[in-house]
Design a protein around this motif. Structure first.
Motif, PDB file in Angstrom:
ATOM      1  N   ALA A  33       0.844  -1.152  -0.032  1.00 53.40           N
ATOM      2  CA  ALA A  33       0.161   0.084  -0.148  1.00 53.40           C
ATOM      3  C   ALA A  33       0.728   1.313   0.030  1.00 53.40           C
ATOM      4  CB  ALA A  33      -0.869  -0.149   1.348  1.00 53.40           C
ATOM      5  N   THR A  34       2.099   1.153   0.483  1.00 51.72           N
ATOM      6  CA  THR A  34       2.953   2.429   0.216  1.00 51.72           C
ATOM      7  C   THR A  34       4.050   2.263  -0.493  1.00 51.72           C
ATOM      8  OG1 THR A  34       4.153   1.734   2.271  1.00 51.72           O
ATOM      9  CG2 THR A  34       2.260   2.815   2.971  1.00 51.72           C
ATOM     10  N   CYS A  35       4.305   1.401  -1.414  1.00 50.67           N
ATOM     11  CA  CYS A  35       5.270   1.084  -2.250  1.00 50.67           C
ATOM     12  C   CYS A  35       4.906   1.928  -3.734  1.00 50.67           C
ATOM     13  CB  CYS A  35       5.376  -0.399  -2.760  1.00 50.67           C
ATOM     14  SG  CYS A  35       6.628  -0.530  -3.952  1.00 50.67           S
ATOM     15  N   PRO A  36       5.884   2.875  -3.940  1.00 53.16           N
ATOM     16  CA  PRO A  36       5.527   3.763  -4.859  1.00 53.16           C
ATOM     17  C   PRO A  36       5.518   2.815  -6.186  1.00 53.16           C
ATOM     18  CG  PRO A  36       7.356   4.630  -3.703  1.00 53.16           C
ATOM     19  CD  PRO A  36       6.961   3.112  -3.142  1.00 53.16           C
ATOM     20  N   THR A  37       6.141   1.772  -6.552  1.00 54.01           N
ATOM     21  CA  THR A  37       6.326   1.040  -7.730  1.00 54.01           C
ATOM     22  C   THR A  37       5.164   0.245  -8.045  1.00 54.01           C
ATOM     23  OG1 THR A  37       7.724  -0.441  -7.079  1.00 54.01           O
ATOM     24  CG2 THR A  37       8.805   1.379  -8.388  1.00 54.01           C
ATOM     25  N   TYR A  38       4.738  -0.205  -6.831  1.00 53.10           N
ATOM     26  CA  TYR A  38       3.287  -0.922  -6.874  1.00 53.10           C
ATOM     27  C   TYR A  38       1.964  -0.349  -7.139  1.00 53.10           C
ATOM     28  CZ  TYR A  38      -0.548  -4.041  -5.382  1.00 53.10           C
ATOM     29  OH  TYR A  38      -1.790  -4.614  -5.321  1.00 53.10           O
ATOM     30  N   ASP A  46       6.090  -5.897  -8.721  1.00 53.56           N
ATOM     31  CA  ASP A  46       6.735  -4.390  -8.516  1.00 53.56           C
ATOM     32  C   ASP A  46       6.379  -3.798  -7.153  1.00 53.56           C
ATOM     33  OD1 ASP A  46       8.115  -4.284 -10.853  1.00 53.56           O
ATOM     34  OD2 ASP A  46       6.249  -3.885 -11.996  1.00 53.56           O
ATOM     35  N   GLY A  47       5.954  -4.816  -6.154  1.00 54.22           N
ATOM     36  CA  GLY A  47       5.718  -4.377  -4.721  1.00 54.22           C
ATOM     37  C   GLY A  47       6.690  -5.098  -3.796  1.00 54.22           C
ATOM     38  N   PRO A  48       6.732  -4.804  -2.829  1.00 52.30           N
ATOM     39  CA  PRO A  48       7.764  -5.413  -1.946  1.00 52.30           C
ATOM     40  C   PRO A  48       7.752  -7.003  -1.537  1.00 52.30           C
ATOM     41  CG  PRO A  48       6.719  -3.895  -0.545  1.00 52.30           C
ATOM     42  CD  PRO A  48       6.254  -3.817  -2.021  1.00 52.30           C
ATOM     43  N   ARG A  49       6.385  -7.281  -1.493  1.00 56.99           N
ATOM     44  CA  ARG A  49       6.109  -8.726  -0.988  1.00 56.99           C
ATOM     45  C   ARG A  49       6.368  -9.560  -2.492  1.00 56.99           C
ATOM     46  NH1 ARG A  49      -0.096 -10.332   0.407  1.00 56.99           N
ATOM     47  NH2 ARG A  49      -0.185  -9.576  -1.720  1.00 56.99           N
ATOM     48  N   GLY A  50       6.297  -9.142  -3.467  1.00 58.29           N
ATOM     49  CA  GLY A  50       6.513  -9.918  -4.557  1.00 58.29           C
ATOM     50  C   GLY A  50       7.971  -9.939  -4.868  1.00 58.29           C
ATOM     51  N   ARG A  51       8.580  -8.985  -4.463  1.00 53.95           N
ATOM     52  CA  ARG A  51      10.073  -8.955  -4.655  1.00 53.95           C
ATOM     53  C   ARG A  51      10.797 -10.018  -3.669  1.00 53.95           C
ATOM     54  NH1 ARG A  51       9.427  -2.773  -5.724  1.00 53.95           N
ATOM     55  NH2 ARG A  51       9.644  -2.698  -8.106  1.00 53.95           N
ATOM     56  N   ILE A  52      10.094  -9.818  -2.290  1.00 48.37           N
ATOM     57  CA  ILE A  52      10.718 -10.820  -1.499  1.00 48.37           C
ATOM     58  C   ILE A  52      10.503 -12.178  -1.813  1.00 48.37           C
ATOM     59  CG2 ILE A  52      10.179 -11.717   1.001  1.00 48.37           C
ATOM     60  CD1 ILE A  52       9.426  -8.669   1.818  1.00 48.37           C
ATOM     61  N   ARG A  74      13.556  -2.439 -10.760  1.00 48.42           N
ATOM     62  CA  ARG A  74      12.519  -1.115 -10.589  1.00 48.42           C
ATOM     63  C   ARG A  74      12.364  -0.845  -9.215  1.00 48.42           C
ATOM     64  NH1 ARG A  74       7.859  -3.902 -14.243  1.00 48.42           N
ATOM     65  NH2 ARG A  74       9.006  -3.441 -16.299  1.00 48.42           N
ATOM     66  N   CYS A  75      12.903  -1.510  -8.352  1.00 46.42           N
ATOM     67  CA  CYS A  75      12.772  -1.112  -6.864  1.00 46.42           C
ATOM     68  C   CYS A  75      13.632   0.117  -6.675  1.00 46.42           C
ATOM     69  CB  CYS A  75      13.270  -2.308  -5.844  1.00 46.42           C
ATOM     70  SG  CYS A  75      13.369  -1.694  -4.081  1.00 46.42           S
ATOM     71  N   LEU A  76      13.020   1.160  -6.180  1.00 53.09           N
ATOM     72  CA  LEU A  76      13.721   2.295  -5.783  1.00 53.09           C
ATOM     73  C   LEU A  76      15.015   2.272  -4.556  1.00 53.09           C
ATOM     74  CD1 LEU A  76      10.528   4.076  -6.020  1.00 53.09           C
ATOM     75  CD2 LEU A  76      12.510   4.988  -7.616  1.00 53.09           C
ATOM     76  N   THR A  77      14.728   1.435  -3.616  1.00 51.56           N
ATOM     77  CA  THR A  77      15.415   1.167  -2.421  1.00 51.56           C
ATOM     78  C   THR A  77      14.997   2.179  -1.777  1.00 51.56           C
ATOM     79  OG1 THR A  77      17.140   0.760  -4.118  1.00 51.56           O
ATOM     80  CG2 THR A  77      17.729   0.401  -1.756  1.00 51.56           C
ATOM     81  N   CYS A  78      13.637   2.808  -1.676  1.00 49.20           N
ATOM     82  CA  CYS A  78      13.283   3.747  -0.906  1.00 49.20           C
ATOM     83  C   CYS A  78      12.865   3.334   0.400  1.00 49.20           C
ATOM     84  CB  CYS A  78      12.038   4.334  -1.611  1.00 49.20           C
ATOM     85  SG  CYS A  78      10.444   3.381  -1.434  1.00 49.20           S
ATOM     86  N   ARG A  79      12.627   2.307   0.581  1.00 48.88           N
ATOM     87  CA  ARG A  79      12.445   1.717   2.131  1.00 48.88           C
ATOM     88  C   ARG A  79      11.054   2.207   2.618  1.00 48.88           C
ATOM     89  NH1 ARG A  79      18.289   1.683   4.679  1.00 48.88           N
ATOM     90  NH2 ARG A  79      17.155   0.786   6.660  1.00 48.88           N
ATOM     91  N   SER A  80      10.339   2.564   1.676  1.00 50.50           N
ATOM     92  CA  SER A  80       8.916   2.992   2.243  1.00 50.50           C
ATOM     93  C   SER A  80       8.275   1.740   3.003  1.00 50.50           C
ATOM     94  CB  SER A  80       7.982   3.559   1.222  1.00 50.50           C
ATOM     95  OG  SER A  80       6.862   3.702   1.594  1.00 50.50           O
ATOM     96  N   CYS A  81       8.375   0.555   2.120  1.00 50.55           N
ATOM     97  CA  CYS A  81       7.916  -0.472   2.769  1.00 50.55           C
ATOM     98  C   CYS A  81       8.477  -0.984   4.283  1.00 50.55           C
ATOM     99  CB  CYS A  81       8.252  -1.852   2.007  1.00 50.55           C
ATOM    100  SG  CYS A  81       9.764  -1.822   1.166  1.00 50.55           S
ATOM    101  N   GLU A  82       9.734  -0.747   4.524  1.00 49.62           N
ATOM    102  CA  GLU A  82       9.926  -0.875   5.773  1.00 49.62           C
ATOM    103  C   GLU A  82       9.357  -0.159   7.085  1.00 49.62           C
ATOM    104  OE1 GLU A  82      14.160  -0.989   6.708  1.00 49.62           O
ATOM    105  OE2 GLU A  82      14.768  -1.844   4.917  1.00 49.62           O
ATOM    106  N   ALA A  90      13.487  -6.284   7.321  1.00 51.40           N
ATOM    107  CA  ALA A  90      14.431  -5.414   6.912  1.00 51.40           C
ATOM    108  C   ALA A  90      14.691  -5.680   5.239  1.00 51.40           C
ATOM    109  CB  ALA A  90      15.938  -5.976   7.774  1.00 51.40           C
ATOM    110  N   TYR A  91      13.807  -4.957   4.570  1.00 48.44           N
ATOM    111  CA  TYR A  91      13.716  -5.297   3.189  1.00 48.44           C
ATOM    112  C   TYR A  91      14.884  -4.852   2.407  1.00 48.44           C
ATOM    113  CZ  TYR A  91      12.494  -4.662  -1.771  1.00 48.44           C
ATOM    114  OH  TYR A  91      12.590  -4.473  -2.992  1.00 48.44           O
ATOM    115  N   GLY A  92      15.489  -3.651   2.819  1.00 48.31           N
ATOM    116  CA  GLY A  92      16.580  -2.934   2.319  1.00 48.31           C
ATOM    117  C   GLY A  92      17.802  -4.010   2.330  1.00 48.31           C
TER     118      GLY A  92
HETATM  119  S1  SF4 Z   1      11.974  -0.140  -1.255  1.00 51.56           S
HETATM  120 FE1  SF4 Z   1      10.206  -1.213  -0.713  1.00 51.56          FE
HETATM  121  S2  SF4 Z   1       8.680   0.403  -1.069  1.00 51.56           S
HETATM  122 FE2  SF4 Z   1      10.550   1.241  -2.242  1.00 51.56          FE
HETATM  123  S3  SF4 Z   1      10.186   0.568  -4.321  1.00 51.56           S
HETATM  124 FE3  SF4 Z   1      11.200  -1.023  -3.291  1.00 51.56          FE
HETATM  125  S4  SF4 Z   1       9.816  -2.473  -2.636  1.00 51.56           S
HETATM  126 FE4  SF4 Z   1       8.820  -0.584  -2.981  1.00 51.56          FE
END
Ligand code: SF4
Ligand code: SF4
Length: 413
Positions: A33-38, A46-52, A74-82, A90-92
């Motif tokens: 819900a807070t992932c910019p690319t999703y 293109d969301g964190p769960r899928g990338r995990i 395509r992940c921005l490494t923005c860590r909004s998901c964290e 610890a997604y990053g």
């Molecule tokens: S760091 Fe997380 S929130 Fe940001 S683009 Fe990657 S998966 Fe999405």
């Protein structure tokens, strides 16, 4: 999440760490819900769960294809998901391990390899970056469209300066000084070339309050660029070079301060990133313990600043590396408001502007859409200026904004 990582991988620190992170995910999907690319793509991968899941598969099988590569790129490494995750995944860190593994198992086409090699060879080296910037500005019209928008344009800051009466230190009863601290200022690679006014502004603020500002002559890149591109070994080598440059000054300073939140987030993490390099682990922990974003340092000083400019309405864009990476929130806002600025409301303040290090060059289409969305949100309440805290966001937003985009330090006197 159940995992079946190979025993050989579980014998390594990265393998064990990845396994622990994967197991902490309960695949609830709140992070989407807070992932910019999703939010842009609407694709689970293109969301964190899928990338995990993709990283889990990559680590379990030791193989991947270009589909996995594309979704991780395509992940921005923005860590909004964290920031959103209720389980503290610890997604990053997991992405770092995933990208480094992917770099070893999925080759890239020659042109892509050349672009990435070029970025790594130029961006972290101020001499080369400065030369390229001069050439890029002179021959901008000759560049392919993909690169043209990436060359930072120099624009004079057209904002009226505030008068003397805006300076509370000039007023009776408010002559507090900060004392006699000493900091080590990280000059940064891109920042010292593209926006030298930012560190100059901090020097002016601090020396005016009796605080000495040192810098390390041989300061190297913080290592974030290599790290984000999946070159973990090279990143550690760069970090060690930087540590050696900073080391002689560490015992003489109260803090190692960064004005670029993208560098600060990595330097704060040196203790973890170099934990398995015995000769440097201690120094790395020391740097991490001393590292502060400039917002934390100034907020803790408790000094009152005034307005450098006569404008009032400021739209604040919190870089992801500040709000999600360093979890520093509310400090800049409080400092700007105390100085007399009004912060206009900005919707979805947790979302990335699309700069994300080299992302704007490597993923230009997505980056542009993210910037358009952020600028629409930042401009919704007619600010006179946009303020941010990282050189990448500043340059990226400035390239398309209708009002000046500054580092927030430039707004203080
Ligand atoms: S760091 Fe997380 S929130 Fe940001 S683009 Fe990657 S998966 Fe999405
Ligand atoms: S919110 Fe956290 S636990 Fe839930 S799917 Fe995302 S990473 Fe996993």
């Amino acid at each position: 999440m159940r995992t079946e990582l190979p025993v050989t991988l579980l014998e390594t620190p990265d393998g064990r760490r990845a396994d622990a992170i994967l197991r902490s995910c309960v695949h609830c999907g709140f992070c989407n819900a807070t992932c910019p690319t999703y939010l842009l793509q609407g694709d689970e991968l293109d969301g964190p769960r899928g990338r995990i899941y993709l990283i889990k598969d990559l680590l379990e099988t030791g193989t991947a294809d270009t589909v996995t590569q594309t979704h991780l790129d395509r992940c921005l490494t923005c860590r909004s998901c964290e920031s959103t995750c209720p389980s503290g995944v610890a997604y990053g860190e997991l992405l770092e391990i995933g990208r480094a593994t992917m770099a070893r198992v999925v080759p890239r086409p020659p042109l892509e390899r050349a672009i990435r090699r070029g970025l790594r060879a130029v961006v972290p080296r101020p001499g080369r970056f400065r030369a390229l910037l001069v050439l890029g500005r002179a021959f901008r019209w000759l560049l392919p469209a993909r690169l043209r928008g990436q060359v930072p344009v120099w624009r004079a800051l057209r904002l009226p300066r505030a008068g003397k009466d805006a300076d509370p230190s000039a007023q009776a009863g408010n002559a507090r000084t900060a004392g006699h601290g000493r900091i080590l200022l990280l000059e940064g690679c891109v920042q010292r070339v593209a926006t030298p006014d930012v560190n100059a502004a901090l020097r002016r603020l601090l020396t005016g309050r009796g605080i000495e500002v040192l810098s390390a002559r041989e300061e190297a890149c913080c290592g974030s660029l290599d790290l984000h591109l999946g070159h973990d070994e090279e990143a550690r080598a760069v970090m060690i070079r930087n540590l050696e440059a900073l080391a002689p000054l560490l015992d003489r300073v109260d803090a190692v301060v960064s004005t670029a939140s993208g560098c600060g987030v990595t330097v704060k993490d040196y203790g973890r990133l170099l934990a398995h390099v015995p000769a440097y682990a201690g120094r790395a922990r020391q740097v991490s313990a001393l590292a502060r974003d400039v917002a934390e340092y100034l907020a803790d000083l408790g000094v009152e600043w005034s307005r450098e400019f006569a404008c009032e309405r400021v739209a604040w864009h919190a870089p992801c590396t500040l709000q999600h990476g360093q979890r520093v929130t509310g400090r800049v806002e409080a400092l700007l408001q105390a100085a007399g600025y009004t912060l206009v409301p900005v919707r979805d303040p947790h979302l990335c502007c699309g700069s994300a290090g080299t992302y704007s060059i490597l993923e230009p289409a997505l980056s542009k859409r993210l910037r358009e969305a952020r600028l629409a949100a930042l401009g919704a309440h007619s600010p006179e200026v946009i303020a941010t805290a990282n050189v990448g966001c500043q340059l990226h937003l400035a390239a398309a904004a209708g009002v000046p985009v500054v580092h927030w330090l430039q707004l203080l006197r």
